[in-house]
Design a protein around this motif. Structure first.
Motif, short mmCIF file in Angstrom:
data_model
loop_
_atom_site.label_atom_id
_atom_site.label_comp_id
_atom_site.label_asym_id
_atom_site.label_seq_id
_atom_site.Cartn_x
_atom_site.Cartn_y
_atom_site.Cartn_z
N THR A 229 0.79 -1.24 0.10
CA THR A 229 -0.11 -0.12 -0.15
C THR A 229 0.93 1.26 -0.09
O THR A 229 0.34 2.26 -0.01
CB THR A 229 -1.03 -0.01 1.17
N LEU A 230 2.32 1.07 0.07
CA LEU A 230 2.87 2.26 0.34
C LEU A 230 3.57 2.76 -1.26
O LEU A 230 3.63 1.82 -2.06
CB LEU A 230 4.22 2.04 0.96
N LEU A 231 3.89 3.99 -1.16
CA LEU A 231 4.60 4.45 -2.43
C LEU A 231 6.13 4.13 -2.36
O LEU A 231 6.65 4.09 -1.48
CB LEU A 231 4.32 5.86 -2.52
N PRO A 232 6.92 3.89 -3.66
CA PRO A 232 8.13 3.80 -3.55
C PRO A 232 8.82 5.13 -3.11
O PRO A 232 8.32 6.24 -3.15
CB PRO A 232 8.33 3.40 -5.26
N PHE A 233 10.19 4.80 -2.94
CA PHE A 233 11.13 5.93 -2.66
C PHE A 233 11.08 6.80 -4.01
O PHE A 233 11.20 6.18 -5.03
CB PHE A 233 12.50 5.41 -2.48
N ASP A 234 10.68 8.18 -3.65
CA ASP A 234 10.57 9.07 -4.83
C ASP A 234 11.05 10.61 -4.42
O ASP A 234 11.70 10.77 -3.42
CB ASP A 234 9.08 9.14 -5.55
N GLU A 235 11.03 11.35 -5.44
CA GLU A 235 11.39 12.63 -5.38
C GLU A 235 11.01 13.45 -4.31
O GLU A 235 11.65 14.51 -3.42
CB GLU A 235 11.31 13.46 -6.77
N SER A 348 13.73 2.81 -10.79
CA SER A 348 13.08 2.84 -9.60
C SER A 348 13.10 1.53 -9.14
O SER A 348 12.47 0.61 -9.71
CB SER A 348 11.72 3.39 -9.58
N TYR A 349 13.61 1.18 -8.08
CA TYR A 349 13.57 -0.24 -7.34
C TYR A 349 14.14 -0.24 -5.86
O TYR A 349 14.71 0.78 -5.44
CB TYR A 349 14.47 -1.20 -8.08
N GLY A 350 13.68 -1.33 -5.28
CA GLY A 350 14.30 -1.51 -3.85
C GLY A 350 14.87 -2.97 -3.84
O GLY A 350 14.35 -3.64 -4.43
N LEU A 351 16.01 -3.07 -2.95
CA LEU A 351 16.87 -4.26 -2.72
C LEU A 351 17.30 -4.24 -1.46
O LEU A 351 17.82 -3.22 -1.14
CB LEU A 351 18.00 -4.08 -3.97
N SER A 352 17.37 -5.49 -0.94
CA SER A 352 17.79 -5.62 0.57
C SER A 352 18.78 -6.97 0.29
O SER A 352 18.49 -7.95 -0.20
CB SER A 352 16.83 -5.90 1.26
N GLU A 353 19.88 -6.69 0.93
CA GLU A 353 20.80 -7.85 1.13
C GLU A 353 20.99 -8.17 2.51
O GLU A 353 21.46 -7.31 3.31
CB GLU A 353 22.27 -7.43 0.36
N TYR A 354 21.03 -9.47 2.82
CA TYR A 354 21.18 -9.98 4.38
C TYR A 354 22.58 -10.70 4.54
O TYR A 354 22.77 -11.38 3.86
CB TYR A 354 19.96 -10.78 4.49
N GLY A 355 23.30 -10.35 5.65
CA GLY A 355 24.56 -10.94 6.08
C GLY A 355 24.13 -12.30 7.09
O GLY A 355 22.92 -12.44 7.34
N GLU A 356 25.30 -12.78 6.98
CA GLU A 356 25.31 -14.17 8.10
C GLU A 356 25.33 -13.62 9.67
O GLU A 356 24.85 -14.34 10.46
CB GLU A 356 26.40 -15.02 7.85
N ASP A 357 25.33 -12.39 9.83
CA ASP A 357 25.50 -11.82 11.33
C ASP A 357 24.80 -10.79 11.78
O ASP A 357 25.00 -9.97 12.47
CB ASP A 357 26.93 -11.29 11.39
N ALA A 358 23.38 -10.92 11.24
CA ALA A 358 22.37 -9.97 11.56
C ALA A 358 22.68 -8.63 11.20
O ALA A 358 22.46 -7.63 11.72
CB ALA A 358 21.96 -9.93 13.22
N SER A 359 23.35 -8.50 10.01
CA SER A 359 23.56 -7.33 9.08
C SER A 359 22.73 -7.47 8.02
O SER A 359 22.19 -8.37 7.40
CB SER A 359 25.09 -7.18 8.82
N ALA A 360 22.44 -6.03 7.43
CA ALA A 360 21.99 -5.84 6.29
C ALA A 360 21.95 -4.72 5.59
O ALA A 360 22.63 -3.75 6.20
CB ALA A 360 20.32 -6.11 6.60
N VAL A 361 22.00 -4.49 4.20
CA VAL A 361 22.09 -3.45 3.47
C VAL A 361 20.78 -3.13 2.82
O VAL A 361 20.19 -3.99 1.97
CB VAL A 361 23.02 -3.37 2.43
N LEU A 362 19.92 -2.02 2.92
CA LEU A 362 18.85 -1.76 2.43
C LEU A 362 19.09 -0.50 1.32
O LEU A 362 19.54 0.32 1.82
CB LEU A 362 17.82 -1.21 3.44
#
Length: 394
Positions: A229-235, A348-362
């Motif tokens: 229901t949310l809008l993407p990251f935008d201007e 326009s896109y969203g991506l998340s990467e998850y580490g092995e040690d409770a880390s993440a990059v969004l």
């Protein structure tokens, strides 16, 4: 290894809580004096079925709240050191087991708590510290009010207060205070079971709450557990904490944050230059053209929770809190990478990467109307935001 966050969040939404319903469901109504009277009866009756784990030793063993009787489900504060006919309840704190008024409970998401009671302020419009939910002035018979206390988007407690005229002409000063930790109800406190105040004090309290209700410069950021229901990251997200990412100049940044604690300029071989300004709360890189007539922000890095980024994101926020403010949930998950929406490498896109040690990059990417591509990147350790970078990508 972090599991797919979308699945976890949906599971949280569908989770059924197995706490006993010991108070009536009053629906989305304001808190009433009768609700509190019923809740007091329920708690006292439940306490009689439980064995206390700690009781007062004698008349000298008193706290500032009264004589404390501790149970597994919470603590009752009485006016007497023995639980007998002479003892009256002053207040109590629930930390488990008992469902309170309007079917509220420990572990309940704060959004569900707010939906359990009447509100005239679903957007939580107010100031940075408070948002008034309602004020009812039916004096001289009664008055009631409710508000949220917060630190920006971080709600710390929700208070519902009732002032009903008593037989002696004074007014009750009773209510419920919900303590919020990490977005959920942590404790429920009933206060003022035997307190009474004057009409003048009630009116003064209403004046204070109504004054706060006139503030409307800050509101809750929409949040969604499914993200669709949310809008993407935008201007629109590129204006935050006074910074207009596309247009702010170094002089305007100084007016916003004061003189930088570090200010260095580095020139490139093509004649352009980059100026780094460290304001303590954030670090801004500006890029100048070769003639130094054109300047624009190249990046903003936030590493202090004293400043809010897009959609009021702050350092220290939980990963789920940040994720639930931006669109997600349309893409695929593989090899610890989750495409939240759109197509990687597109405008326009969203991506998340998850580490092995409770880390993440969004990562969220948007392209403005003039073709400027902007990347917002959140770096998480132990699933808490440690650094937020907004970067001009062209």
């Amino acid at each position: 290894m972090c599991k797919r966050l979308f699945s976890i969040l949906l599971s949280l939404c569908l989770l059924t809580w197995t706490v006993p319903v010991l108070a009536a469901d009053d629906g989305a109504d304001p808190l009433l004096f009768s609700d509190l009277s019923s809740l007091i009866d329920v708690v006292l009756a439940y306490a009689k079925t439980q064995e206390p784990i700690l009781t007062p030793k004698d008349e000298t063993d008193i706290t500032e709240d009264g004589y404390a009787f501790q149970y597994n489900f919470g603590t009752l504060y009485m006016n007497h050191p023995r639980m007998d006919a002479d003892a009256s309840l002053l207040s109590f704190v629930i930390n488990s087991e008992i469902t309170a008024s309007h079917d509220t409970y420990i572990g309940q998401p704060v959004s569900d708590l707010l939906a359990s009671f009447y509100s005239e302020n679903d957007q939580l419009m107010g100031d940075y510290e408070h948002a008034v939910l309602y004020v009812f002035d039916n004096l001289p018979d009664s008055a009631s009010w409710a508000w949220v206390s917060r630190d920006g988007q971080r709600i710390s407690n929700v208070q519902y207060s009732v002032h009903t005229r008593l037989e002696d002409g004074s007014y009750s000063d009773i209510g419920l205070l919900y303590n919020i930790e990490s977005g959920t109800v942590d404790r429920i406190r009933l206060y003022g079971a035997t307190n009474s105040i004057s009409l003048e004090n009630v009116m003064a309290t209403l004046d204070l709450v109504e004054e706060s209700a006139h503030e409307d410069y800050y509101s809750a950021v929409p949040s969604s557990y499914d993200g669709l229901t949310l809008l993407p990251f935008d201007e629109h997200d590129l204006v935050f904490s006074g910074i207009d990412f596309l247009h702010t100049t170094p002089d305007e940044a100084i007016r916003l944050f004061g003189e930088p604690i570090e200010d260095n300029t580095m020139e490139d071989s093509d004649g352009t230059s980059v100026r780094m300004m460290d304001f303590g709360t954030c670090e801004i890189f500006f890029r100048y053209d070769a003639s130094r007539t054109k300047v624009q922000i190249a990046s903003v890095t936030i590493s202090s929770d004293a400043i809010e980024g897009p959609r009021s994101v702050r350092i220290g926020d939980e990963f789920s809190s940040v994720l639930c403010r931006f669109r997600f949930g349309e893409g695929e998950y593989a090899d610890n990478r989750e495409l939240l929406y759109g197509r990687e490498g597109s405008d326009s896109y969203g991506l998340s990467e998850y580490g092995e040690d409770a880390s993440a990059v969004l990562r969220y990417v948007t392209t403005t109307r003039d073709g400027t591509k902007v990347l917002m990147m959140g770096i998480f350790e132990q699933m808490q935001l440690e650094e937020l970078l907004i970067l001009r990508d062209n």
